[in-house]
Design an enzyme around this catalytic site. Structure first.
Site, mmCIF file in Angstrom:
data_model
loop_
_atom_site.group_PDB
_atom_site.id
_atom_site.type_symbol
_atom_site.label_atom_id
_atom_site.label_comp_id
_atom_site.label_asym_id
_atom_site.label_seq_id
_atom_site.Cartn_x
_atom_site.Cartn_y
_atom_site.Cartn_z
ATOM 1 N N LYS A 390 -39.878 73.802 1.416
ATOM 2 C CA LYS A 390 -39.294 72.830 2.335
ATOM 3 C C LYS A 390 -38.849 71.593 1.561
ATOM 4 C CE LYS A 390 -40.367 71.159 7.003
ATOM 5 N NZ LYS A 390 -41.415 71.113 8.046
ATOM 6 N N GLU A 481 -50.878 76.372 21.355
ATOM 7 C CA GLU A 481 -51.329 75.499 22.447
ATOM 8 C C GLU A 481 -52.310 76.187 23.393
ATOM 9 O OE1 GLU A 481 -47.758 73.783 20.682
ATOM 10 O OE2 GLU A 481 -48.212 75.794 21.455
ATOM 11 N N ARG A 509 -46.846 75.575 27.327
ATOM 12 C CA ARG A 509 -47.263 76.889 26.833
ATOM 13 C C ARG A 509 -48.743 77.159 27.095
ATOM 14 N NH1 ARG A 509 -43.647 76.166 21.739
ATOM 15 N NH2 ARG A 509 -45.455 75.273 20.755
#
Length: 804
Positions: A390, A481, A509
């Site tokens: 990244k 979640e 979620r």
């Protein structure tokens, strides 16, 4: 010294070797650059020149990979960052002195196919710096996009998009994809009102096969598309690109399990950049590494060179033998896998053909592998494991803890954010996330039972601050979640005091778990709902517009909404005091209103002109009257419009009785005809609307109240407002079905609407998705700015304003 080579052709028939790539098996490395001129060309004639032998040289290949290719005529030893990032980056990419001459010739992915490998390598550098140039001006998700430059080019080079469906999981890494798919000229409108979305969006381009913004959805979508393809008799490919963060979500495993069961050809590219969580260097109970063991597992997976050689040799040679021998080779491959890894890989157990790990920044590796997968026969799903970094290629991002995951506009040379021109001399208030974290830290210093849980957003929720102070009591569970909610429920069942900190849009979620695992069992989980309401440039996928609606219908839960930073402090400690049921506190993105506003417009009396060290426990289900309408005499005083100071003190003593009908002193206050009942973030806009209305018309008297609680409702406050006003308006930063619906339900059941003496309106976010832009622009579109609240009131009293 002569160099020997072992070649093989990765095809399923010797009759189809034309234009297939060659590989060097003496070093188990893949090479590009040579093709068969004829399927009947003798092997000894393949290396007919010195140049072709050099092209296959391992030393040359390593040199090519490690060198930084810039403009074709450049002899400078300076790297691309020094040459273009500092001196020429101010130039527009399409100007006569363009630093992206090759990218300027590419408008759509099909134009990539005419490029040579060397041109693709140069294009990758130009594309990387085009992304940096754009995001330095617009802000956005930089690190993720820099990490997939080569992967994006390779996919579009090999596959035939948009006929081949390409789905980006989360899609915050899709900026290079947007540039290559006809949207480069609009990239400076990225995340701006009316401009390009920061995520993929089907309405924006045919190349965006599936819209996203949340994680772990791509494999399910790709499988659905592949199934539809097979039912229709088509032959296109369906490719899902998912990060190691997205693949920690349970939905991704559900989809992979179904892929193996249905046996529809899906190509999954696992973009493994070792950034499962939003990286902030947060210390938690699991350490500072990303949450989840999968990333560590994939780092070890099939990395043994002997295993790679044995497995590749067995599989490649088996293709030229009869089926019986191929079966034996398959068993040998299975034995090799067991020998070197101790068992079959996770992905292969789920029914995938696994390929990797692959260097995701090497076009020399990516292109032939993707071509091989593209040309494979059979219906078995494939997973290509790609290792990337990244923030790749931009030194400031590579050095940063968060790899420049999300940035505002910044200076390209230094990577530092650009300072905004601000004429205000007063200090900027703290963010709501920081207020919450500091308040929780203060309480946790005295209560060892307090624990904090987040789902891959420690920095976003402020729990990075809590983790630094109490690492053993801070838990980052990754993008999961559902697990976060039930994990919190388990902690609560053992007497701990969990604060489950999740963005409003992500808590969606975990909805079933909120009902089934928490509320139904009356477990005291404290839900801290960050980013409630409008979130700005992240747009519709991240708007916290629904939590009051989806939580409001659940029995046995206390719901609070903070209108300012002081109320948030009070609500955190109030939630801590609730030990027999779950509670939820919602608060917005951004910074608080500031000390001056708290005192001059919201009526608080603060000692030493600063916030108190600790919050105060609020009386459950009781709001406060913030502002009374104009007095009977209509005289102006320094405190006109503000509620009695007794209501503003932090001990809240007597506050509930002060607005009761029985104790109202009507001789001191003229009966007001308008009342605004606000819940949460729009309170200040309601006060501004009231002040403005009274300045426009001396006959108007506007009171403002802060409900504080949606469940339980402060029915005593509502009774007071109804009996002293002809008009009642509720205001909330939430969709239809929230606070206003609860109020009108009470008004209906109590008979207040039967006589026709009360006019009632509910101002909410309209029944549509509000797209990206600034928060102010989104409030305008939602109709929740102060002037829009005032306009709604004037229309109710029969006065249509020209301009407000």
């Amino acid at each position: 010294m002569a160099q020997s080579f072992l070649f093989y052709v990765p095809t399923f028939s010797l009759n189809s070797v034309d234009n297939s790539k060659l590989f060097c098996k003496s070093c188990a490395q893949r090479l590009v650059g040579l093709k068969f001129a004829s399927p009947h060309l003798p092997l000894q004639r393949l290396l007919h020149s010195h140049n072709e032998r050099a092209a296959l040289s391992w030393r040359r290949r390593c040199s090519l990979r490690n060198s930084q290719i810039v403009a074709s005529n450049s002899n400078s030893e300076k790297n691309y960052y020094e040459q273009h990032g500092r001196k020429d980056f101010h130039k527009d990419s399409r100007s006569s002195g363009s630093v992206t001459p090759l990218l300027d010739t590419i408008n759509f992915p099909n134009e990539l196919k005419k490029l040579s490998l060397q041109e693709l390598l140069r294009l990758s550098h130009e594309l990387r710096w085009e992304v940096i140039r754009i995001v330095s001006k617009t802000g956005g998700h930089l690190g993720a996009s820099l990490g997939v430059i080569e992967l994006t080019l390779a996919i579009h080079y090999v596959f035939n998009t948009p006929e081949d469906r390409l789905i980006w999981d989360v899609s915050h890494q899709s900026y290079p994809h947007k540039i290559l798919t006809g949207r480069r000229s609009r990239m400076l409108t990225l995340r701006k009102y009316g401009g390009l979305s920061g995520f993929t969006k089907r309405a924006e381009s045919e190349y965006d096969s599936f819209g996203a913004g949340h994680s772990s959805t791509s494999i399910s979508a790709a499988l659905g598309m592949a199934t539809a393809r097979d039912l229709s008799g088509k032959r296109n490919h369906c490719i899902a690109v998912i990060g190691d963060g997205g693949i920690t979500g349970g939905m991704a495993y559900e989809a992979m399990n179904n892929c193996g069961y249905l046996n529809h050809r899906v190509i999954v590219i696992l973009n493994d950049n070792n950034q499962v969580s939003l990286p902030t260097g947060t210390t938690t109970a699991g350490g500072v590494s990303p949450a989840g063991a999968l990333s560590k597992y994939t780092n070890r997976l099939l990395s043994s060179s002997p295993f790679l050689s044995i497995r590749s040799l067995a599989k490649d040679l088996s293709r030229i033998f009869p089926h019986q021998v191929q079966g034996l080779a398959a068993k040998a491959d299975e034995y090799a896998r067991t020998l070197f890894t101790g068992g079959g890989t996770l992905f292969e157990e789920l029914g995938f053909y696994y390929v990797g790990p692959v260097d995701g920044h090497s076009l020399e590796d990516l292109i032939p592998i993707l071509e091989n997968v593209r040309d494979m026969h059979g219906i078995k799903p494939v997973l290509i494991h790609v290792k990337t970094e990244k923030g790749r290629g931009y030194p400031p991002a590579e050095k940063a803890l968060d790899k420049y995951h999300g940035v505002t506009s910044f200076d390209v040379e230094t990577g530092k954010p650009l300072k905004k021109q601000d004429v205000k001399s007063s200090p900027v208030p703290l963010s709501y996330s920081s207020i919450f974290a500091n308040t929780l830290i203060r309480e946790a210093e005295e209560d060892r039972k307090i624990v904090a849980i987040t789902a891959a957003m420690p920095g976003g929720t402020g729990l990075n601050l809590f983790g630094e102070k109490f690492p053993s009591r801070c838990f980052d569970v990754g993008i999961a979640e559902q697990h976060a909610v039930t994990f919190s429920a388990g902690l609560a069942s053992e007497g701990y005091k969990p604060f489950c900190c999740i963005y409003s849009t992500f808590l969606q979620r975990g909805y079933d778990q909120v009902i089934h695992d928490v509320a139904l069992q009356s477990l005291p989980v404290r839900f801290m709902i960050d980013r409630a309401g409008m979130v700005g440039d992240d747009g519709a996928t991240h708007q916290g517009s629904y939590d009051l609606t989806y939580l409001g219908c659940i029995p046995n839960i206390v719901i609070m909404a903070a209108s300012n930073e002081l109320e948030l402090m009070n609500m955190v400690v109030t939630a801590l005091s609730i030990e027999n049921k779950p509670s939820a506190v919602r608060y917005p993105r951004g910074v608080g209103v500031g000390i001056e506003t708290l005192q001059t417009k919201l009526g608080y009396q603060l000692e030493d002109q600063k916030l108190p060290e600790r919050g105060s426990v609020l009386k459950i289900g009781k709001g406060r009257l913030v502002r009374r309408g104009r007095s009977r005499e209509g005289k102006n005083t320094s405190q006109e419009g503000l509620v009695d100071r007794r209501l503003a003190r932090q001990n809240n003593a007597g506050a509930t009785d002060h607005y009761s009908v029985e104790n109202d002193n009507s001789s001191l206050h003229r009966k007001t005809n308008i009342a605004i009942l606000s819940l949460g973030t729009r309170l200040l806009s309601c006060v501004d609307a009231a002040i403005h209305l009274e300045s426009l018309d001396q006959q108007l008297a506007v009171s403002v109240a802060d409900a504080r609680f949606m469940k339980p409702l402060d029915t005593e406050l509502i009774d007071y407002l109804v009996k002293h006003n002809e008009i009642l308006i509720t205001v909330e930063e939430n969709s239809i079905g929230g606070f206003g619906s609860h109020v009108v339900q009470y008004l209906t059941q109590s008979g207040y609407l039967d006589t026709g003496n009360l006019k009632f309106r509910s101002m909410v976010i309209p029944d549509k998705f509000i797209e990206h832009g600034s928060q102010s622009e989104q409030y305008d579109e939602a109709g929740l700015q102060s002037h829009q609240i005032a306009t709604a009131i004037l229309r109710l009293v029969g006065k249509v304003p020209a301009v407000i």
